[in-house]
Design a protein around this motif. Structure first.
Motif, short mmCIF file in Angstrom:
data_model
loop_
_atom_site.label_atom_id
_atom_site.label_comp_id
_atom_site.label_asym_id
_atom_site.label_seq_id
_atom_site.Cartn_x
_atom_site.Cartn_y
_atom_site.Cartn_z
N PHE A 111 0.81 -1.02 -0.08
CA PHE A 111 0.06 0.04 0.01
C PHE A 111 0.79 1.25 0.04
CE2 PHE A 111 -2.51 -3.35 2.33
CZ PHE A 111 -3.40 -3.28 1.38
N GLY A 112 2.28 1.11 -0.19
CA GLY A 112 2.92 2.23 -0.06
C GLY A 112 2.50 3.50 -0.84
N THR A 113 1.86 3.28 -2.07
CA THR A 113 1.58 4.38 -3.03
C THR A 113 0.31 4.86 -2.72
OG1 THR A 113 0.85 3.02 -4.66
CG2 THR A 113 3.12 3.78 -4.81
N GLU A 114 -0.43 4.19 -1.61
CA GLU A 114 -1.83 4.79 -1.49
C GLU A 114 -2.15 6.11 -0.37
OE1 GLU A 114 -4.34 3.56 -2.83
OE2 GLU A 114 -3.49 1.55 -4.05
N PRO A 115 -3.19 6.69 -0.66
CA PRO A 115 -3.21 7.93 0.05
C PRO A 115 -3.22 7.56 1.62
CG PRO A 115 -4.80 7.93 -1.77
CD PRO A 115 -4.01 6.60 -1.59
N GLY A 116 -2.49 8.33 2.67
CA GLY A 116 -2.50 8.17 3.83
C GLY A 116 -1.74 7.10 4.52
N VAL A 117 -1.03 6.57 3.55
CA VAL A 117 -0.14 5.26 4.34
C VAL A 117 0.86 5.94 5.51
CG1 VAL A 117 1.95 3.56 3.66
CG2 VAL A 117 -0.44 3.62 2.46
N ARG A 118 1.69 6.96 4.89
CA ARG A 118 2.71 7.51 5.76
C ARG A 118 2.16 8.02 6.94
NH1 ARG A 118 7.97 8.80 5.10
NH2 ARG A 118 8.72 10.39 6.33
N LYS A 119 1.23 8.49 6.79
CA LYS A 119 0.39 9.30 8.26
C LYS A 119 -0.06 8.14 8.96
CE LYS A 119 -3.15 12.24 9.70
NZ LYS A 119 -4.58 12.96 9.21
N THR A 120 -0.33 7.04 8.47
CA THR A 120 -0.73 6.04 9.49
C THR A 120 0.32 5.22 10.04
OG1 THR A 120 -2.40 5.14 7.78
CG2 THR A 120 -1.55 3.40 9.10
N LEU A 121 1.58 5.16 9.45
CA LEU A 121 2.81 4.61 10.02
C LEU A 121 3.61 5.80 10.84
CD1 LEU A 121 4.05 2.41 7.02
CD2 LEU A 121 3.16 1.85 9.07
N GLU A 122 3.40 7.11 10.73
CA GLU A 122 4.20 8.09 11.49
C GLU A 122 4.11 7.76 13.08
OE1 GLU A 122 2.68 12.12 10.58
OE2 GLU A 122 3.85 12.09 8.84
N PRO A 123 3.22 7.25 13.41
CA PRO A 123 3.33 6.96 15.19
C PRO A 123 4.47 6.26 15.50
CG PRO A 123 1.14 7.05 14.65
CD PRO A 123 1.80 7.09 13.24
N LYS A 154 -10.15 -9.80 -1.58
CA LYS A 154 -10.55 -9.23 -3.00
C LYS A 154 -11.10 -7.77 -2.65
CE LYS A 154 -9.18 -12.88 -4.68
NZ LYS A 154 -7.91 -13.02 -5.38
N PHE A 155 -10.88 -7.07 -1.51
CA PHE A 155 -11.11 -5.65 -1.51
C PHE A 155 -10.42 -4.76 -1.86
CE2 PHE A 155 -14.01 -7.76 1.36
CZ PHE A 155 -15.07 -7.24 1.79
N LYS A 156 -10.52 -3.82 -2.66
CA LYS A 156 -9.48 -2.81 -3.28
C LYS A 156 -9.29 -1.69 -2.15
CE LYS A 156 -8.93 0.23 -7.37
NZ LYS A 156 -7.46 -0.01 -7.28
N PRO A 157 -8.02 -1.41 -2.14
CA PRO A 157 -7.81 -0.62 -1.27
C PRO A 157 -8.06 1.03 -1.65
CG PRO A 157 -5.82 -1.19 -1.67
CD PRO A 157 -7.03 -2.23 -2.40
N VAL A 158 -8.68 1.93 -1.01
CA VAL A 158 -8.77 3.09 -1.32
C VAL A 158 -7.91 4.21 -0.80
CG1 VAL A 158 -10.60 5.08 -1.63
CG2 VAL A 158 -11.33 2.75 -1.96
N GLY A 159 -7.69 4.04 0.47
CA GLY A 159 -6.58 4.84 1.16
C GLY A 159 -6.86 4.74 2.83
N PHE A 160 -6.18 5.44 3.44
CA PHE A 160 -5.94 5.36 4.97
C PHE A 160 -6.43 6.75 5.67
CE2 PHE A 160 -3.89 2.12 2.80
CZ PHE A 160 -3.97 1.02 3.39
N GLY A 161 -7.02 6.99 6.68
CA GLY A 161 -7.25 7.88 7.39
C GLY A 161 -8.28 9.01 6.57
N LEU A 162 -8.95 8.38 5.57
CA LEU A 162 -9.88 9.23 4.96
C LEU A 162 -11.13 9.53 5.34
CD1 LEU A 162 -9.42 7.48 1.25
CD2 LEU A 162 -7.86 9.22 2.33
#
Length: 306
Positions: A111-123, A154-162
């Motif tokens: 998921f490295g290119t999906e929106p919000g991934v870096r914010k999810t990992l920041e803690p 088979k769920f397509k990721p949209v993003g994280f923290g959206l």
């Protein structure tokens, strides 16, 4: 069974005067290099940069605070990487820490290119990494694990923290089901599970209360065409963990009974300790988790998300 605090990742004595900060940093760098996708998302100067505050003194202080904290599972990324090192003497702890890093590495890979991934990992690398009350790494790892589990189904990721719909609330993970349905997943961490004195129905009621509270706060205004899932991460020690093992009804997915249209509660347990020596976590063993969910739901109809 008496309460016990596991020896999982760190003891203050490990960070004596004979270990320099530079040696510590070099050791952490060598270990994290084995998890290349996670390393690629981490700041380039982790763990060496002064802003991360990774010193032998701070590691020892964290270990001392952990010993007297009710958060027996207190952990952060520096201590996790330290205990995953090739030379770490406790093989149980090393295996556990490696499994956590594999989950995070797989998340960064998938998921490295999906929106919000870096914010999810920041803690994992900001100041909050040193919080013991509560330790945030478990919410991060649970989010990473759930994201990979949903993707495998088979769920397509949209993003994280959206954002959820048109409101101000957000969810930890957002997916799109193969039929087009948008699914929001939010993690609720229960860091100090207490089940002693409760029968299975009472214990499940405690879990359901947390599911309902999460759904009520996050998904109250969810569009009827979308679904919301509350994922409850439970950390239980000693007899409380034994009870979670004993009561299979504490695991499973169920739909809240009409109070929140289109919303689901996803109750699962994350782990604990039985021997006071090392944490034992089944959350990161997907076949075991699926088997447990099937066993727990034999008498209940599971929704389409199962």
């Amino acid at each position: 069974m008496s309460e016990s605090h596991p020896k999982d990742a760190v003891e203050a004595a490990e960070f004596g005067n004979s270990v320099s900060d530079n040696d510590l940093h070099d050791s952490l760098s060598a270990t994290i290099a084995r998890f290349s996708h996670l390393k690629a998302i981490l700041p380039a100067d982790w763990p060496h940069g002064a802003k991360f505050g990774i010193t032998t003194a701070k590691m020892a202080d964290f270990a001392k605070k952990k010993e007297v904290s009710r958060y027996w599972h207190a952990l952060n990324l520096p201590l996790c990487v330290h205990a995953a090192g090739a030379g770490y003497p406790d093989s149980k702890a090393r295996t556990l820490m490696e499994s956590l890093l594999r989950v995070l590495d797989g998340f960064a890979r998938d998921f490295g290119t999906e929106p919000g991934v870096r914010k999810t990992l920041e803690p994992l690398w900001t100041d909050s990494a040193w919080n013991i009350d509560p330790p945030e790494i478990w919410s991060v790892v649970a989010t990473a694990f759930l994201a990979q589990t949903y993707q495998s189904n088979k769920f397509k990721p949209v993003g994280f923290g959206l954002k959820i719909g048109e409101g101000q609330k957000d969810a930890d993970i957002q997916f799109r089901h193969p039929d087009g349905t948008v699914v929001h997943v939010d993690v609720e961490a229960w860091h100090a599970v207490k089940f002693v004195g409760l029968d299975p129905a009472q214990a499940r009621a405690e879990l359901q209360r947390r599911v309902e509270a999460k759904c009520g706060s996050k998904f109250k205004d969810l569009p009827s065409s979308e679904l919301g899932v509350a994922a409850i991460v439970c950390m239980a020690a000693g007899v409380h963990f034994e009870l979670m093992m004993k009561y299979s009804s504490l695991a499973g997915m169920y739909q809240l009974d009409g109070r929140y249209t289109g919303q689901y509660g996803y109750v699962y347990w994350a782990g604990g300790t039985t021997d006071g020596q090392s944490m034992w976590v089944e959350l990161f063993d997907e076949p075991a988790l699926k088997k447990r969910l099937v066993e727990a739901s034999k008498d209940r109809a599971l929704p389409v998300l199962a």
